[in-house]
Write a protein that holds these residues in place. Structure first.
Motif, short mmCIF file in Angstrom:
data_model
loop_
_atom_site.label_atom_id
_atom_site.label_comp_id
_atom_site.label_asym_id
_atom_site.label_seq_id
_atom_site.Cartn_x
_atom_site.Cartn_y
_atom_site.Cartn_z
N THR A 104 11.85 -0.35 8.03
CA THR A 104 11.60 -1.43 7.08
C THR A 104 10.10 -1.67 6.89
N THR A 105 9.30 -1.42 7.92
CA THR A 105 7.85 -1.51 7.74
C THR A 105 7.40 -0.55 6.65
N GLU A 106 7.92 0.67 6.67
CA GLU A 106 7.54 1.66 5.69
C GLU A 106 8.05 1.31 4.30
N LEU A 107 9.29 0.85 4.20
CA LEU A 107 9.84 0.48 2.89
C LEU A 107 9.11 -0.72 2.30
N LEU A 108 8.81 -1.69 3.14
CA LEU A 108 8.10 -2.89 2.67
C LEU A 108 6.67 -2.56 2.27
N LEU A 113 2.81 -2.15 -2.26
CA LEU A 113 1.91 -1.30 -3.04
C LEU A 113 2.38 -1.16 -4.48
N ILE A 114 3.68 -1.09 -4.69
CA ILE A 114 4.23 -0.99 -6.05
C ILE A 114 3.88 -2.25 -6.84
N GLU A 115 4.05 -3.41 -6.23
CA GLU A 115 3.77 -4.66 -6.93
C GLU A 115 2.28 -4.87 -7.15
N LEU A 164 12.78 3.89 -5.67
CA LEU A 164 11.60 3.12 -5.26
C LEU A 164 11.41 1.87 -6.12
N ARG A 165 11.91 1.90 -7.32
CA ARG A 165 11.79 0.74 -8.21
C ARG A 165 12.56 -0.47 -7.67
N ASP A 166 13.50 -0.23 -6.78
CA ASP A 166 14.31 -1.32 -6.23
C ASP A 166 13.61 -2.05 -5.07
N TYR A 167 12.60 -1.43 -4.49
CA TYR A 167 12.02 -1.97 -3.27
C TYR A 167 11.41 -3.37 -3.39
N PRO A 168 10.74 -3.71 -4.50
CA PRO A 168 10.15 -5.05 -4.55
C PRO A 168 11.18 -6.19 -4.56
N ASP A 169 12.43 -5.90 -4.84
CA ASP A 169 13.49 -6.92 -4.84
C ASP A 169 14.24 -6.86 -3.51
N PRO A 170 14.21 -7.92 -2.68
CA PRO A 170 14.83 -7.89 -1.35
C PRO A 170 16.33 -7.56 -1.39
N GLN A 171 17.05 -8.05 -2.39
CA GLN A 171 18.48 -7.78 -2.45
C GLN A 171 18.75 -6.31 -2.76
N ARG A 172 17.97 -5.76 -3.68
CA ARG A 172 18.18 -4.34 -4.01
C ARG A 172 17.68 -3.45 -2.88
N GLY A 200 9.50 -10.15 6.51
CA GLY A 200 8.76 -8.92 6.78
C GLY A 200 7.80 -8.58 5.67
N ARG A 201 8.20 -8.84 4.45
CA ARG A 201 7.33 -8.57 3.30
C ARG A 201 6.04 -9.40 3.41
N GLU A 202 6.17 -10.65 3.81
CA GLU A 202 4.99 -11.51 3.97
C GLU A 202 4.07 -10.97 5.06
N ILE A 203 4.66 -10.47 6.13
CA ILE A 203 3.87 -9.91 7.24
C ILE A 203 3.11 -8.68 6.78
N VAL A 204 3.80 -7.78 6.10
CA VAL A 204 3.18 -6.54 5.64
C VAL A 204 2.07 -6.82 4.63
N GLU A 205 2.33 -7.74 3.70
CA GLU A 205 1.34 -8.07 2.69
C GLU A 205 0.08 -8.66 3.32
#
Length: 217
Positions: A104-108, A113-115, A164-172, A200-205
């Protein structure tokens, strides 16, 4: 690192970009097929530009993984996410929380980066339209531990599915993560995972520079 993090800097070099995706893509196509540095390095200086570009992209991926997985930021963030998953699965000692923290660290990272780079994901996928899947498969088989005839179709599917387009949306992302869990034969992740992904997204960002130190990335 993951697909987008590996390749985002090379959208103007389609075969190099494809090379950065190949180690991860081949783990999906056939887990028995491997790309080892000793088999790839001799082709980096090939006179054939496609072969050399693919080999150089693969080498970039392997080099990136080497430093990325040894950074303090990666170690600390994967631990933080593993603890979040341990809390989610507090009554299930069989849960692979370390694995989940890592992936999940890698996916997040890709999601952030996409956003942060609007439009770059379009250029990333457009680059895959510029490569010949069959030629890519042939060139890749010159470097793998064993040959595969499945890569050609998977390269087409990779572009068509565009997950990869789904990654910025937590549900997708949750849905995509469960596809990974199914592939590696682990239990599906519950709805509570979405909350973990948001935290996790907040941590990674917040710690992006610790994950991608300027001297490396």
């Amino acid at each position: 690192m993951n697909y987008f993090a590996h390749g985002m800097r090379f959208v103007d070099r389609p075969y190099f970009l494809a090379g950065t995706a190949l180690p991860d893509l081949l783990s999906v196509v056939d887990r028995r097929v491997r790309l080892r540095m000793k088999n790839v390095a001799p082709f980096v200086a090939e006179t054939d530009s496609i072969q050399a570009e693919l080999a150089s992209g693969i080498k970039q991926h392997l080099d990136d993984d080497h430093w990325f997985h040894s950074t303090q930021g990666f170690l600390e963030i994967t631990t933080d996410l593993s603890l979040l998953f341990r809390e989610l699965f507090q009554n299930d000692d069989s849960a692979r929380v370390g694995f989940l923290g890592h992936i999940t660290t890698e996916l997040l990272l890709d999601a952030v980066l996409i956003e942060q780079n609007p439009g770059l994901i379009d250029r990333y996928y457009d680059a895959f339209l510029e490569i010949d899947p069959f030629v890519t498969q042939q060139a890749t088989n010159r470097m793998t531990t064993r040959e595969t005839d499945q890569l050609r179709a998977w390269l087409v599917l990779f572009h068509k599915e565009a997950f990869l387009r789904d990654y910025p949306d937590p549900q997708r992302m949750h849905l995509r993560l469960n596809q990974v869990m199914k592939r590696v034969k682990l239990q599906p992740l519950p709805e509570g995972t979405i909350s973990v992904l948001k935290t996790g997204r907040e941590i990674v960002e917040k710690r992006l520079d610790d994950l991608l130190p300027p001297e490396h990335f």
